[in-house]
Motif scaffolding. Structure first.
Motif, PDB file in Angstrom:
ATOM      1  N   ALA A  26       0.372  -1.329  -0.336  1.00 34.40           N
ATOM      2  CA  ALA A  26      -0.005   0.923   0.161  1.00 34.40           C
ATOM      3  C   ALA A  26       0.457   1.319  -0.115  1.00 34.40           C
ATOM      4  N   PHE A  27       2.376   0.963   0.679  1.00 35.38           N
ATOM      5  CA  PHE A  27       2.510   1.790   0.487  1.00 35.38           C
ATOM      6  C   PHE A  27       3.763   2.126  -0.869  1.00 35.38           C
ATOM      7  N   HIS A  28       4.756   1.496  -1.442  1.00 35.36           N
ATOM      8  CA  HIS A  28       5.338   1.429  -2.496  1.00 35.36           C
ATOM      9  C   HIS A  28       4.582  -0.056  -3.052  1.00 35.36           C
ATOM     10  N   GLY A  29       5.838   0.677  -4.662  1.00 34.29           N
ATOM     11  CA  GLY A  29       5.560  -0.724  -5.526  1.00 34.29           C
ATOM     12  C   GLY A  29       4.681  -0.706  -6.499  1.00 34.29           C
ATOM     13  N   THR A  30       3.790   0.352  -6.552  1.00 33.87           N
ATOM     14  CA  THR A  30       2.482   0.122  -6.983  1.00 33.87           C
ATOM     15  C   THR A  30       3.064   1.105  -8.575  1.00 33.87           C
ATOM     16  N   ALA A  87      -2.068   6.885  -8.474  1.00 29.64           N
ATOM     17  CA  ALA A  87      -3.893   6.135  -8.328  1.00 29.64           C
ATOM     18  C   ALA A  87      -3.654   5.176  -8.065  1.00 29.64           C
ATOM     19  N   GLY A  88      -5.357   4.117  -7.447  1.00 31.85           N
ATOM     20  CA  GLY A  88      -5.548   4.266  -6.045  1.00 31.85           C
ATOM     21  C   GLY A  88      -4.814   3.722  -5.066  1.00 31.85           C
ATOM     22  N   GLN A  89      -3.522   4.892  -4.819  1.00 35.68           N
ATOM     23  CA  GLN A  89      -3.122   4.038  -3.083  1.00 35.68           C
ATOM     24  C   GLN A  89      -3.697   4.724  -2.015  1.00 35.68           C
ATOM     25  N   THR A  90      -4.438   5.071  -1.554  1.00 37.16           N
ATOM     26  CA  THR A  90      -4.872   5.112  -0.620  1.00 37.16           C
ATOM     27  C   THR A  90      -3.957   5.544   0.864  1.00 37.16           C
ATOM     28  N   ALA A  91      -2.583   4.919   1.038  1.00 37.93           N
ATOM     29  CA  ALA A  91      -1.883   5.241   2.258  1.00 37.93           C
ATOM     30  C   ALA A  91      -1.757   7.141   2.472  1.00 37.93           C
ATOM     31  N   GLN A  92      -1.304   7.564   1.542  1.00 30.55           N
ATOM     32  CA  GLN A  92      -0.657   9.568   1.174  1.00 30.55           C
ATOM     33  C   GLN A  92      -2.085  10.366   1.818  1.00 30.55           C
ATOM     34  N   LEU A  93      -3.362   9.544   1.283  1.00 30.64           N
ATOM     35  CA  LEU A  93      -4.389  10.453   1.094  1.00 30.64           C
ATOM     36  C   LEU A  93      -4.732   9.880   2.983  1.00 30.64           C
ATOM     37  N   GLN A  94      -4.730   8.927   3.041  1.00 28.14           N
ATOM     38  CA  GLN A  94      -5.454   8.587   4.691  1.00 28.14           C
ATOM     39  C   GLN A  94      -4.345  10.094   5.060  1.00 28.14           C
ATOM     40  N   VAL A  95      -3.310   9.691   5.370  1.00 26.82           N
ATOM     41  CA  VAL A  95      -2.112  10.339   5.957  1.00 26.82           C
ATOM     42  C   VAL A  95      -3.005  12.333   6.129  1.00 26.82           C
ATOM     43  N   ASN A 144     -11.805  15.935  -3.006  1.00 24.82           N
ATOM     44  CA  ASN A 144     -13.017  15.070  -2.286  1.00 24.82           C
ATOM     45  C   ASN A 144     -13.190  14.400  -1.032  1.00 24.82           C
ATOM     46  N   LEU A 145     -12.065  13.557  -2.365  1.00 21.65           N
ATOM     47  CA  LEU A 145     -12.001  11.557  -1.168  1.00 21.65           C
ATOM     48  C   LEU A 145     -11.137  12.651   0.471  1.00 21.65           C
ATOM     49  N   ILE A 146     -10.062  13.258  -0.333  1.00 20.71           N
ATOM     50  CA  ILE A 146      -9.655  13.560   1.129  1.00 20.71           C
ATOM     51  C   ILE A 146     -10.357  13.843   2.394  1.00 20.71           C
ATOM     52  N   LEU A 147     -11.116  14.975   2.014  1.00 25.73           N
ATOM     53  CA  LEU A 147     -11.731  14.985   2.544  1.00 25.73           C
ATOM     54  C   LEU A 147     -13.083  14.792   3.469  1.00 25.73           C
ATOM     55  N   SER A 148     -13.178  13.539   2.417  1.00 29.32           N
ATOM     56  CA  SER A 148     -14.753  12.799   3.130  1.00 29.32           C
ATOM     57  C   SER A 148     -13.725  11.884   4.337  1.00 29.32           C
ATOM     58  N   LEU A 149     -11.834  11.537   3.539  1.00 31.41           N
ATOM     59  CA  LEU A 149     -11.959  10.777   4.971  1.00 31.41           C
ATOM     60  C   LEU A 149     -11.447  11.450   6.687  1.00 31.41           C
ATOM     61  N   ALA A 150     -11.769  12.423   5.946  1.00 32.99           N
ATOM     62  CA  ALA A 150     -11.329  13.357   7.371  1.00 32.99           C
ATOM     63  C   ALA A 150     -12.238  13.605   7.624  1.00 32.99           C
ATOM     64  N   PHE A 151     -13.333  14.240   7.275  1.00 37.00           N
ATOM     65  CA  PHE A 151     -14.549  14.658   7.913  1.00 37.00           C
ATOM     66  C   PHE A 151     -16.112  14.492   7.873  1.00 37.00           C
ATOM     67  N   GLY A 152     -15.897  12.848   6.524  1.00 31.33           N
ATOM     68  CA  GLY A 152     -16.719  12.146   6.284  1.00 31.33           C
ATOM     69  C   GLY A 152     -17.834  11.326   7.508  1.00 31.33           C
ATOM     70  N   ALA A 153     -17.489  10.787   8.491  1.00 33.56           N
ATOM     71  CA  ALA A 153     -17.249   9.863   9.668  1.00 33.56           C
ATOM     72  C   ALA A 153     -18.180  11.217   9.883  1.00 33.56           C
ATOM     73  N   LEU A 154     -18.004  12.284  10.429  1.00 31.62           N
ATOM     74  CA  LEU A 154     -18.675  12.996  11.274  1.00 31.62           C
ATOM     75  C   LEU A 154     -19.987  13.891  10.416  1.00 31.62           C
ATOM     76  N   ALA A 155     -20.315  13.625   9.087  1.00 29.33           N
ATOM     77  CA  ALA A 155     -21.499  14.044   8.405  1.00 29.33           C
ATOM     78  C   ALA A 155     -21.927  12.647   9.014  1.00 29.33           C
ATOM     79  N   SER A 156     -21.442  11.506   9.401  1.00 24.70           N
ATOM     80  CA  SER A 156     -22.204  10.412   9.580  1.00 24.70           C
ATOM     81  C   SER A 156     -23.144  10.240  10.123  1.00 24.70           C
ATOM     82  N   LYS A 157     -21.980  10.496  11.680  1.00 25.98           N
ATOM     83  CA  LYS A 157     -22.460  10.884  12.712  1.00 25.98           C
ATOM     84  C   LYS A 157     -23.997  11.959  12.688  1.00 25.98           C
TER      85      LYS A 157
END
Lengths: 485, 102
Positions: free
Chosen positions: A9-13, A76-84, B83-96
């Motif tokens: 999830a973090f590299h290699g894609t 594209a499709g890698q979510t770790a960076q976006l989660q951070v 929008n994806l990042i914003l939903s990951l950040a705050f989506g849970a609050l909206a669902s609550k």
């Protein structure tokens, strides 16, 4: 379920490189200053910038690594960076979970000083008209205790609040009794010029853990010129008060604020020396605010943003020299901005947040029972402008004040995340909506930012700090330490 | 009367929003009037300071337009991930909130 995503999830894609949201400005050196969604800055050359925005980066070319580390690209499709980025963004905005943590009680509008820059339009007479009553205070306290924040701060303001000290004592006692019953902790601050401070008041502050915040504009002649009172001894009383408070309460229980007048502009070193000599742990180099007598007496027009920024920069360098010589001493606004820039702590400072801090960050209970969305809002009301008046303690509760159409409209319309210029400003993550300031100066809560002292000041300070962090290792070391305070 | 400087853009390839944003950024030094004329946007820049040389204002405006065009393009390109990042950040609050409302 595993707590961590697999390594893939973090590299290699091999998926396509995806550009993440970014803001940019042309920088003086010919390149670009770029920031990501959480306000990390990276400097790029013109070539690097164009390659980045066109997606012409590949692993191993240095730019890819630089951009990946700065959360400017992902796969594209890698979510770790976006989660951070999402987790950091959520942390930075967490101040919204503790709404209305500051409650200011204007216990009197009377004051024995006659400062020409007074922003609250103090009154000198008529105790019955300009003092808060016990009934009003009681009702205001019950509203403060309705706010959702678990820790609230009650700040006593004026005029000079010590002129109505019996009411302060009453509010403190009632709050100490009532707060635990609703699961709250409460902290108290008295904002006073200290001229009327007595040993009895200090003993009371000690017993009830009350902080003191005062005004000190610098050396004696400057302070007394800025802050006239009968006897011309404001400086002496303030300094004696600070020393007495430090002795009785502890050095960390009293702080001071300065206001920059035109007469201060050439004397920043002397002002700082005064604070150092008094054993204060820092100074807040604060420009004049456009309210009250500061407008009436035209003090506000006596210098522009550029002159103030020169003053600030000289002061900051002087303070950094003091630190490099081994003494810890801060410039508090800089410290606040550095925490915003270098950490993801939620900083809810009312002037530096979006959604704006009006109401959501603070409520102000005026001596006459009117409730305002900010301290500056009640200052405007004394000038005949009630834009930020939300209601009255007799007819409102916390919910009706916070959910009032007026507040929602003012907060909603001033979001920097979508205001003209701000939405694309490279500094947006570290700035704030300041609807009261912009309403006062431009009759527009959103503000016309290219014409705003606030905007010029913010950009000037932030670019100075970025420059020091990038190009001056010795200064950067001190500034990085401040961000951890 | 202060001399204005005029800059023209082809309406077919230049967005009006980007011109407006560029004009806004220039407000500290010049006022900009934008008119449509014969398939062109005509931008008339009037310096606020009568002694100000027009050329630097014109070049600053052109830089601003270039930057605003790029910002527009980047915003459109990164909107889904934003929008994806914003939903990951705050989506849970909206669902609550949705749960509470339900």
């Amino acid at each position: 379920m595993s707590r961590f995503l697999p390594a893939e999830a973090f590299h290699g894609t091999e998926n396509a490189i995806q550009l993440l949201p970014l803001r940019f400005e042309r920088a003086g050196y010919g390149g670009y200053l770029v920031s990501n969604m959480v306000g990390d800055f990276v400097r790029l050359s013109t070539d690097e910038f164009h390659r980045l925005v066109e997606g012409n980066v590949i692993p191993g070319d240095d730019l890819y690594e630089k951009a990946f580390a700065a959360h400017l690209v992902s796969r594209a499709g890698q979510t770790a960076q976006l989660q951070v980025v999402a987790a950091r963004l959520r942390s930075r905005m967490a101040f919204l979970r503790e709404p209305s943590a500051l409650h200011m009680f204007v216990v009197t509008l009377r004051c024995e000083h006659s400062c020409p820059y007074c922003q609250v339009s103090r009154q000198s007479t008529d105790k019955s008209r300009f003092d808060m009553t016990e009934d009003t205070a009681e009702r205001a306290l019950s509203i403060a205790l309705e706010s959702p924040a678990a820790h609230i701060k009650i700040e006593f303001q004026g005029g000079e609040p010590l002129l109505n000290f019996p009411l302060i004592a009453k509010i403190v006692e009632n709050a100490i009794q009532a707060a635990p019953k609703v699961g709250k902790e409460v902290e108290f601050v008295i904002a006073s010029n200290l001229a009327l401070l007595t040993d009895d008041i200090l003993a009371y502050c000690k017993r009830n853990s009350i902080l003191l915040s005062t005004s000190l504009d610098g050396p004696e002649d400057l302070h007394n010129r800025n802050r006239p009172r009968p006897g011309g001894n404001s400086y002496k009383l303030a300094v004696n008060g600070i020393k007495a408070a430090q002795k009785a309460l502890g050095t960390d229980r009293v702080g001071a604020l300065m206001t920059t007048t035109e007469a201060s502009l050439d004397r920043v070193e002397e002002i700082i020396d005064e604070y150092v000599a008094l054993g204060l742990d820092g100074v807040f180099l604060r420009p004049l605010s456009p309210y009250g007598f500061a407008v009436k007496t035209k003090q506000i027009k006596k210098y522009d943003a550029k002159r103030w920024l020169d003053f600030y920069k000289r002061g900051l360098h002087y303070i950094l020299d003091i630190n490099r010589a081994g003494q810890d001493f801060f410039e508090f606004y800089t410290l606040l901005l550095l925490r915003r820039m270098l950490t993801d702590q939620p900083i809810g400072y009312v002037d530096l947040r979006s959604p704006a801090g009006i109401g959501l960050g603070a409520l102000v209970y005026n001596y006459d029972g009117k409730v305002f969305a900010s301290d500056e809002g009640r200052m405007l009301a004394e000038m005949g402008d009630n834009t930020f008046e939300l209601g009255h303690v007799d007819s409102d509760n916390y919910r009706s004040l916070i959910l009032s159409d007026k507040l929602i409209e003012l907060v909603g319309s001033s979001l920097t995340q979508c205001a003209p210029e701000c939405l694309n400003c490279v500094y947006e993550s570290h700035c704030g909506a300041n609807p009261v300031y912009h309403h006062a100066t431009q009759n527009d809560p959103v503000g016309i930012k290219p014409l705003s002292f606030f905007c010029v000041r913010q950009k000037g300070i932030l670019s100075t700090l970025i420059d020091l962090l990038d190009n001056s290792p010795n200064e950067a070391k001190v500034l990085r330490q401040w961000s951890a305070m | 009367m202060v001399d204005a400087v005029t800059v023209e853009f082809d309406e077919a390839v230049q967005s009006l929003d980007a011109l407006n944003a560029a004009a806004y950024r220039l407000l500290d030094v010049a006022s900009c009037q934008i008119e449509k004329s014969g398939g062109k946007f005509v931008c008339r820049l009037t310096p606020k300071n009568p002694s100000q040389d027009n050329e630097p204002i014109k070049f600053r405006f052109l830089d601003c337009v270039t930057d605003e065009n790029l910002r527009e393009r980047l915003a459109s390109k990164t909107e889904p991930v934003r929008n994806l990042i914003l939903s990951l950040a705050f989506g849970a609050l909206a669902s609550k909130q949705d749960d509470k409302a339900g």
